[in-house]
Design a protein around this motif. Structure first.
Motif, mmCIF file in Angstrom:
data_model
loop_
_atom_site.group_PDB
_atom_site.id
_atom_site.type_symbol
_atom_site.label_atom_id
_atom_site.label_comp_id
_atom_site.label_asym_id
_atom_site.label_seq_id
_atom_site.Cartn_x
_atom_site.Cartn_y
_atom_site.Cartn_z
ATOM 1 N N PHE A 34 0.848 -1.190 0.000
ATOM 2 C CA PHE A 34 0.000 0.000 0.000
ATOM 3 C C PHE A 34 0.883 1.239 0.000
ATOM 4 C CE2 PHE A 34 -2.835 -3.234 1.423
ATOM 5 C CZ PHE A 34 -4.092 -2.833 1.009
ATOM 6 N N PHE A 35 0.422 2.262 -0.713
ATOM 7 C CA PHE A 35 1.193 3.504 -0.800
ATOM 8 C C PHE A 35 0.245 4.661 -1.057
ATOM 9 C CE2 PHE A 35 0.973 1.295 -4.775
ATOM 10 C CZ PHE A 35 0.652 2.260 -5.713
ATOM 11 N N GLY A 39 -4.940 4.872 -0.317
ATOM 12 C CA GLY A 39 -5.007 3.431 -0.116
ATOM 13 C C GLY A 39 -4.740 2.642 -1.380
ATOM 14 N N LEU A 40 -3.935 3.192 -2.288
ATOM 15 C CA LEU A 40 -3.569 2.478 -3.511
ATOM 16 C C LEU A 40 -2.713 1.278 -3.146
ATOM 17 C CD1 LEU A 40 -2.589 5.582 -5.649
ATOM 18 C CD2 LEU A 40 -4.740 4.317 -5.732
ATOM 19 N N SER A 41 -2.836 0.196 -3.935
ATOM 20 C CA SER A 41 -2.043 -0.990 -3.617
ATOM 21 C C SER A 41 -1.642 -1.723 -4.888
ATOM 22 C CB SER A 41 -2.821 -1.941 -2.700
ATOM 23 O OG SER A 41 -3.915 -2.506 -3.386
ATOM 24 N N ILE A 42 -0.628 -2.565 -4.731
ATOM 25 C CA ILE A 42 -0.165 -3.436 -5.808
ATOM 26 C C ILE A 42 0.109 -4.803 -5.186
ATOM 27 C CG2 ILE A 42 2.243 -2.690 -5.535
ATOM 28 C CD1 ILE A 42 2.566 -3.040 -8.571
ATOM 29 N N ARG A 64 7.710 1.911 -10.351
ATOM 30 C CA ARG A 64 8.611 2.676 -9.491
ATOM 31 C C ARG A 64 7.946 2.852 -8.135
ATOM 32 N NH1 ARG A 64 13.103 1.596 -10.244
ATOM 33 N NH2 ARG A 64 13.516 1.375 -12.410
ATOM 34 N N ALA A 65 8.502 2.227 -7.150
ATOM 35 C CA ALA A 65 7.920 2.252 -5.811
ATOM 36 C C ALA A 65 8.183 3.594 -5.134
ATOM 37 C CB ALA A 65 8.539 1.143 -4.969
ATOM 38 N N PRO A 66 7.210 4.077 -4.380
ATOM 39 C CA PRO A 66 7.444 5.282 -3.575
ATOM 40 C C PRO A 66 8.375 4.946 -2.414
ATOM 41 C CG PRO A 66 5.301 4.363 -3.088
ATOM 42 C CD PRO A 66 5.869 3.546 -4.206
ATOM 43 N N LYS A 67 8.869 5.955 -1.732
ATOM 44 C CA LYS A 67 9.799 5.710 -0.621
ATOM 45 C C LYS A 67 9.119 5.052 0.577
ATOM 46 C CE LYS A 67 13.360 9.069 -1.549
ATOM 47 N NZ LYS A 67 14.550 8.275 -1.619
ATOM 48 N N GLU A 68 7.918 5.494 0.904
ATOM 49 C CA GLU A 68 7.195 4.973 2.065
ATOM 50 C C GLU A 68 6.110 4.006 1.604
ATOM 51 O OE1 GLU A 68 7.951 5.807 5.286
ATOM 52 O OE2 GLU A 68 9.583 7.055 4.545
ATOM 53 N N VAL A 69 6.073 2.821 2.202
ATOM 54 C CA VAL A 69 5.063 1.812 1.855
ATOM 55 C C VAL A 69 4.592 1.103 3.119
ATOM 56 C CG1 VAL A 69 5.935 1.383 -0.481
ATOM 57 C CG2 VAL A 69 6.789 0.018 1.427
ATOM 58 N N ARG A 70 3.479 0.416 2.955
ATOM 59 C CA ARG A 70 2.980 -0.479 3.998
ATOM 60 C C ARG A 70 2.745 -1.827 3.334
ATOM 61 N NH1 ARG A 70 0.236 4.523 5.461
ATOM 62 N NH2 ARG A 70 1.007 5.132 7.490
ATOM 63 N N LEU A 71 3.313 -2.856 3.900
ATOM 64 C CA LEU A 71 3.202 -4.206 3.358
ATOM 65 C C LEU A 71 2.215 -4.997 4.200
ATOM 66 C CD1 LEU A 71 4.194 -6.635 1.625
ATOM 67 C CD2 LEU A 71 6.035 -6.909 3.313
ATOM 68 N N LEU A 72 1.207 -5.560 3.547
ATOM 69 C CA LEU A 72 0.259 -6.438 4.213
ATOM 70 C C LEU A 72 0.610 -7.867 3.872
ATOM 71 C CD1 LEU A 72 -2.377 -7.169 5.720
ATOM 72 C CD2 LEU A 72 -3.575 -6.829 3.540
#
Length: 121
Positions: A34-35, A39-42, A64-72
């Motif tokens: 999530f980024f 609440g967008l996710s891949i 291209r991933a953003p710097k801050e992410v949340r991994l579920l």
């Protein structure tokens, strides 16, 4: 890099020296990255993980991933908050700053992640 430093660097690589705070264990777990504020996710696959970080595979090397992410981690029911430390092709290296139980995530910015976990478990 000097010749002696390069030699030392190569010998450290051969011994498998880790700069990580904790050793990662190999896994194959389904996940969502999530980024952003919306609440967008891949989709992703967690390839190895530790208490402090993970290596994840994303579907496209061009993402291209953003710097801050949340991994579920869907199976574990955990939310890993952190930063992308490196991006090599389809793989991302993550450094975690915080780990939460998805069932107990009540912060408003985590609501989309908790909802996704509830829908997928």
């Amino acid at each position: 890099m000097s010749a002696s430093a390069l030699s030392t660097h190569r010998s450290v690589q051969k011994r498998g020296f880790e700069r990580r705070r904790s050793a990662r264990r190999p896994v194959t777990l389904g996940g969502l990255l999530f980024f952003g504020l919306a609440g967008l996710s891949i989709d992703c696959v967690i390839r190895d993980i530790s208490d402090h970080g993970a290596r994840v595979a994303v579907p496209r090397a061009s993402w291209r991933a953003p710097k801050e992410v949340r991994l579920l981690s869907v199976r574990e029911g955990r939310i890993y908050c952190g930063r992308v430390m490196w991006n090599r092709g389809r793989y991302l290296g993550l450094d975690f700053s915080r780990v939460l139980d998805a069932a107990e995530a009540i912060e408003p910015e985590l609501a989309p992640i908790r909802a996704a976990w509830l829908a997928l478990r």
